[in-house]
Design a protein around this motif. Structure first.
Motif, PDB file in Angstrom:
ATOM      1  N   VAL A 134       0.816  -1.216   0.000  1.00 50.93           N
ATOM      2  CA  VAL A 134       0.000   0.000   0.000  1.00 50.93           C
ATOM      3  C   VAL A 134       0.848   1.264   0.000  1.00 50.93           C
ATOM      4  O   VAL A 134       0.339   2.372   0.098  1.00 50.93           O
ATOM      5  CB  VAL A 134      -0.968   0.017   1.200  1.00 50.93           C
ATOM      6  CG1 VAL A 134      -1.985  -1.101   1.086  1.00 50.93           C
ATOM      7  CG2 VAL A 134      -0.201  -0.069   2.513  1.00 50.93           C
ATOM      8  N   GLY A 135       2.146   1.091  -0.116  1.00 55.71           N
ATOM      9  CA  GLY A 135       3.048   2.230  -0.198  1.00 55.71           C
ATOM     10  C   GLY A 135       4.451   1.730  -0.449  1.00 55.71           C
ATOM     11  O   GLY A 135       4.768   0.566  -0.169  1.00 55.71           O
ATOM     12  N   ASN A 136       5.307   2.594  -0.958  1.00 55.12           N
ATOM     13  CA  ASN A 136       6.682   2.207  -1.273  1.00 55.12           C
ATOM     14  C   ASN A 136       7.604   3.404  -1.079  1.00 55.12           C
ATOM     15  O   ASN A 136       7.533   4.385  -1.821  1.00 55.12           O
ATOM     16  CB  ASN A 136       6.772   1.700  -2.709  1.00 55.12           C
ATOM     17  CG  ASN A 136       8.185   1.292  -3.091  1.00 55.12           C
ATOM     18  OD1 ASN A 136       8.667   0.254  -2.668  1.00 55.12           O
ATOM     19  ND2 ASN A 136       8.853   2.119  -3.895  1.00 55.12           N
ATOM     20  N   GLU A 137       8.412   3.327  -0.052  1.00 57.69           N
ATOM     21  CA  GLU A 137       9.457   4.327   0.187  1.00 57.69           C
ATOM     22  C   GLU A 137       8.943   5.763   0.175  1.00 57.69           C
ATOM     23  O   GLU A 137       9.319   6.578  -0.676  1.00 57.69           O
ATOM     24  CB  GLU A 137      10.589   4.184  -0.835  1.00 57.69           C
ATOM     25  CG  GLU A 137      11.392   2.918  -0.714  1.00 57.69           C
ATOM     26  CD  GLU A 137      12.652   2.955  -1.591  1.00 57.69           C
ATOM     27  OE1 GLU A 137      12.966   4.026  -2.134  1.00 57.69           O
ATOM     28  OE2 GLU A 137      13.304   1.913  -1.715  1.00 57.69           O
ATOM     29  N   ILE A 138       8.073   6.092   1.127  1.00 55.55           N
ATOM     30  CA  ILE A 138       7.721   7.509   1.292  1.00 55.55           C
ATOM     31  C   ILE A 138       9.015   8.262   1.609  1.00 55.55           C
ATOM     32  O   ILE A 138       9.750   7.885   2.521  1.00 55.55           O
ATOM     33  CB  ILE A 138       6.699   7.693   2.430  1.00 55.55           C
ATOM     34  CG1 ILE A 138       5.404   6.940   2.105  1.00 55.55           C
ATOM     35  CG2 ILE A 138       6.403   9.163   2.656  1.00 55.55           C
ATOM     36  CD1 ILE A 138       4.387   6.968   3.228  1.00 55.55           C
ATOM     37  N   PRO A 139       9.326   9.305   0.855  1.00 58.02           N
ATOM     38  CA  PRO A 139      10.614   9.991   1.052  1.00 58.02           C
ATOM     39  C   PRO A 139      10.807  10.459   2.494  1.00 58.02           C
ATOM     40  O   PRO A 139       9.871  10.946   3.144  1.00 58.02           O
ATOM     41  CB  PRO A 139      10.529  11.184   0.089  1.00 58.02           C
ATOM     42  CG  PRO A 139       9.567  10.737  -0.970  1.00 58.02           C
ATOM     43  CD  PRO A 139       8.549   9.892  -0.252  1.00 58.02           C
ATOM     44  N   ALA A 140      12.038  10.308   2.983  1.00 57.92           N
ATOM     45  CA  ALA A 140      12.348  10.684   4.366  1.00 57.92           C
ATOM     46  C   ALA A 140      12.002  12.141   4.682  1.00 57.92           C
ATOM     47  O   ALA A 140      11.499  12.435   5.769  1.00 57.92           O
ATOM     48  CB  ALA A 140      13.824  10.402   4.659  1.00 57.92           C
ATOM     49  N   PRO A 141      12.237  13.104   3.769  1.00 61.78           N
ATOM     50  CA  PRO A 141      11.846  14.484   4.088  1.00 61.78           C
ATOM     51  C   PRO A 141      10.344  14.645   4.287  1.00 61.78           C
ATOM     52  O   PRO A 141       9.914  15.473   5.098  1.00 61.78           O
ATOM     53  CB  PRO A 141      12.330  15.276   2.862  1.00 61.78           C
ATOM     54  CG  PRO A 141      13.438  14.459   2.290  1.00 61.78           C
ATOM     55  CD  PRO A 141      13.028  13.041   2.521  1.00 61.78           C
TER      56      PRO A 141
END
Length: 849
Positions: free
Chosen positions: A124-131
């Motif tokens: 349901v998601g893939n690597e939401i950016p750290a910032p």
């Protein structure tokens, strides 16, 4: 026929068979005129057929594929792990319509393929950016991912649902996911092995899957790509991964409206011609290296049972079906009165039957009868994963650990009480010093090199029910040896399914703790609570609502590539509500509140009682709300029962533990002195030495003498004007300061100053209770004043006794040193006399000649 895959402990099952994901990523490609991102059906059919021929069993797509692609996957025996893309690279939580659209997209995507036999699950998601995560804070992101997870599960309850994370946001706490998935690109074996242990501890009791691994053959070479993928896959399986996806099937890749032609991660080129990497992956996928070695040690598995017939068959079935090639099973029947011995005889295992002598005695009989160089223990109410011994053996082959343990996981479908107990404190948990080294491994899943058990004399027979595993771990570490932990060496372990049995177990654990304190007093604080150096892992730990929370290491401006979550240690005050002894202080405030019936001003103690009790109740409520039950149910009443039961057990467990401790003398008010008592006044002791020693050696000698007497001492810090301190109890202690006079010729006059110390808690207790007593008497509340006066005298007299005992301990240790010096002098004089006799005899012989 494809069976839908389900998570089971640290691994996956397809029906009753263990299933390892051996996958590749696929697409997306340049869209066709009909919008298809995966090419033509014929092209997909050729790709999938080629995958199946090379041992690949799962395909990861980055968008939800059309049903026809799933059908082709099903025809080829492949599973599909589908990603659901959405606007994760923007500040998506700022706009409510964006949030709703994301939820709708997840819902529609899952609904379009729900229930398909080829579908493994969804990301349901893939690597939401750290910032972006840093912008919103981890908790908002965690809650949003859980919302998406729930949407997907509502549409397809049998599908596996996860979020694909990466090292820069590893701190996200997502225990609700069906399995943990990480994209990891580490190009040296050492770094990958190290980070695998980290990921396994983040995954906890869930399967761990690598969402992406690989190497670009354009910047390296096709041969280098094949070499790196070979050891990456070997490492992943050896470190207990439940599967992985190699990025990618082909060099062809289309993203953001463009063909990506400046890197080549594929196992095949753009025309689908195999690269050397495909053959390496195929070979490694066929038989993982961890299961194909020939040098594994012979392991003796020991099961100690006492009236365990109820669960023995499940345990023995699991042991009989182990994959490991070289092992034996030894059953120690410790005087069972049920059918345990007969059941063991049915399986052809070696059975040792003795009269009941307790758990430690049974464990000793087991390792002494063992033929293997490794001895592994499993409880009679547990059963192993089929590859349990492989993972234990792999750790022994690659490290010098003296002992190795693994997790124990409760099975599902065992009832309301068992599910609640699994989420309650006091369970068999491991304590880790770091990601691979343990301070403690529980007895239901522990193993040892036999030679080390022999060297320490095995298990201490005084521990007949519990505490044996803690004691043996401490004795191993006392020798300077280390204990390892392998997160994949798992066993299933039943929890108590009866409240009375659970509380009785906790009572016995409390008794065992008291026995451990008598043997290892240095491990316990002044109020009688065990203090671990490492961190406890597992379910059921009571959350502290007074804790200031975790902190994230993010680096300057959030630029750290590996961002970890750190939990600061609890202070004395914040940890008190988590201890069984916290109930003693709550009871004290209740007693003061009741005195309010005799003297009204003492009613002020009632809010303190309410506060203390309220914190305990609130912690239990939070624990019940956060509980994660393995047995999934749509019955809301049953679900509520589990949560309420969990809250109740969080309240009752500390009380049961406290009663067990008190029954064996482990109380906050216990005396810790071992050498009698003398009047607690400042004094100086002088010791003459004919031989020179460094100041540190003298102090270490005192420490050594105290340790032999099982007296706990503490060293002064960098800014303290004292050397050693001894606690006589909660209220009184003593400190010492040493100096050395140098008298030439190596002779020394060593002087110790010893003085009693009135602790701050003593001063506060006397001042508070004494002040209240004075005010009560001014108000003519003579009975209350008398009671409070008596209470005020308690800490004073306790200090008087405790500090006197601590001073006596110091003096006793120093006198022992003085005795040793006198024996040295006598021994030296005798040696001189012997030398003189020999010299005189030699002179006589010479004269005679």
């Amino acid at each position: 026929m494809n069976l839908r895959i389900e998570a089971s402990g640290k691994f996956f099952l397809a029906g009753d068979e263990k299933f390892y994901i051996k996958g590749v990523t696929y697409g997306p490609f340049r869209p066709l005129h009909d919008g298809s991102e995966y090419g033509t059906e014929d092209a997909v059919r050729r790709d999938f057929s080629m995958m199946a021929e090379n041992g690949i069993n799962t395909v990861r797509t980055y968008t939800v594929p059309p049903v026809w692609l799933l059908d082709i996957a099903h025809e080829n025996g492949l599973h599909v792990f589908a990603g659901i893309p959405w606007e994760q690279h923007i500040t998506f939580l700022d706009d409510r319509s964006t949030v709703l659209n994301i939820g709708k997209k997840v819902k529609d995507s899952v609904r379009s393929t729900a229930g398909h036999a080829a579908l493994l699950g969804y990301a349901v998601g893939n690597e939401i950016p750290a910032p972006i995560v840093r912008w919103y804070g981890r908790r908002r992101i965690e809650r949003f991912i859980q919302q998406l997870y729930n949407i997907a599960k509502n549409e397809d309850p049998d599908a596996l649902v996860t979020y694909v994370n990466y090292p820069t946001t590893e701190y996200l706490q997502l225990p609700f996911l069906d399995f943990q998935c990480f994209n990891v690109y580490l190009e040296t074996p050492e770094r990958l092995i190290s980070y695998f242990a980290r990921m396994q501890n983040i995954a906890g009791d869930k399967p761990l899957v690598l969402g992406e691994l690989g190497l670009d053959s354009l910047r390296n070479s096709t041969e280098k790509q094949a070499e790196v993928l070979s050891w990456q896959i070997d490492t992943a399986f050896s470190e207990g991964s439940a599967g992985m996806f190699v990025f990618s099937w082909t060099d062809e890749w289309f993203r953001g409206g463009y063909e990506i032609d400046d890197w080549n991660f594929g196992l095949t080129d753009r025309e689908r011609n195999p690269k050397p990497a495909l053959y390496s992956v195929s070979e490694r996928y066929s038989v993982p290296a961890i299961f194909s070695k020939n040098d594994y040690p012979f392991i003796s598995v020991v099961v100690c049972t006492y009236n365990g017939a109820k669960t023995l068959r499940r345990c023995f079935d699991g042991l009989r079906n182990l994959n490991y090639p070289r092992y034996e099973v030894i059953v120690v029947n410790d005087g069972s009165r049920d059918s345990s011995e007969a059941i063991a005889g049915e399986y052809g295992f070696k059975v040792i039957t003795v009269s009941n002598g307790g758990l430690s005695n049974a464990r000793n009989l087991g390792w002494r009868a063992a033929s293997g160089e490794i001895v592994a223990y499993i409880d009679d109410d547990a059963w192993p994963d089929e590859d349990w011994l492989y993972y234990l053996a792999h750790t022994y082959l690659t490290t010098d650990y003296a002992a190795v343990g693994g997790p124990n996981i409760a099975p599902s479908g065992v009832g309301v009480v068992a599910d609640a107990v699994d989420n309650s404190p006091g369970g068999p948990t491991h304590v880790l010093l770091n990601d691979t080294e343990a301070e403690h491994i529980p007895g239901c899943n522990m193993s040892f090199r036999k030679k080390y058990l022999q060297e320490i004399g095995g298990f201490d027979r005084q521990f007949t029910i519990a505490g044996d595993d803690v004691d043996v771990c401490w004795r191993i570490q006392e020798r300077g040896w280390k204990i390892g932990f392998n997160a994949s060496a798992m066993v299933w372990h039943y929890r108590r399914d009866n409240v009375r049995q659970y509380l009785k177990q906790q009572y016995n654990y409390g008794r065992a703790e008291a026995m451990l304190e008598q043997k290892w007093p240095e491990k316990y604080n002044t109020i009688g609570h065990l203090t671990w150096k490492g961190r406890l892992y597992g379910k059921g730990l009571t959350p502290s609502i007074l804790h200031r929370g975790s902190v994230i290491y993010q680096g300057v401006w959030g630029t750290a590539p590996f961002q970890r979550l750190y939990e600061p240690a609890l202070g004395r005050l914040t940890s008190l509500p988590l201890m069984p002894e916290g109930y003693v202080f709550i009871s004290f405030f209740l007693f003061l509140s009741l005195l309010g019936f005799l003297w009204a001003p003492l009613v002020w103690a009632l809010p303190l009682f309410v506060l203390g009790a309220g914190i305990s109740i609130l912690q239990a409520v939070v624990a019940g709300i956060r509980a994660s039950f393995r047995t999934k149910t749509k019955n809301k009443t049953e679900h509520l029962k589990k949560r309420v039961m969990t809250m109740y057990l969080h309240l009752m467990q500390p009380l049961a533990r406290l009663m067990g401790r008190v029954s064996k003398g482990l109380t906050p008010w216990r005396f810790r002195g071992k050498s009698g008592w003398i009047f607690p006044i400042r004094s100086t002791i002088t010791v003459w030495s004919e031989r020179w020693r460094a100041s540190g050696d003298w102090l270490e000698k005192v420490e050594s003498k105290l340790k032999r007497k099982k007296i706990v001492s503490f060293r002064g810090g960098n800014y303290d004007r004292w050397d050693l301190s001894i606690a006589g109890g909660m209220f009184g202690s003593a400190k010492s300061l040493m100096t050395v006079e140098e008298h030439g010729g190596g002779k020394q006059n060593v002087r110790w100053r010893i003085w009693p110390v009135f602790s701050l808690r003593s001063i506060l207790a006397v001042a508070l209770l004494g002040g209240l007593a004075f005010l009560a008497m001014l108000d003519h509340a003579w009975v209350t004043g008398g009671i409070l006066t008596a209470l005020a005298l308690v800490p004073f007299f306790r200090w008087f006794i405790e500090s006197g005992k601590a001073v006596a301990d110091f003096r006793s240790a120093i006198r022992d040193i003085e005795d040793d010096l006198e024996r040295e002098i006598i021994s030296s004089q005798e040696d001189n006399k012997e030398y003189e006799v020999i010299e005189d005899t030699q002179n006589l012989i010479d004269e005679h000649r």
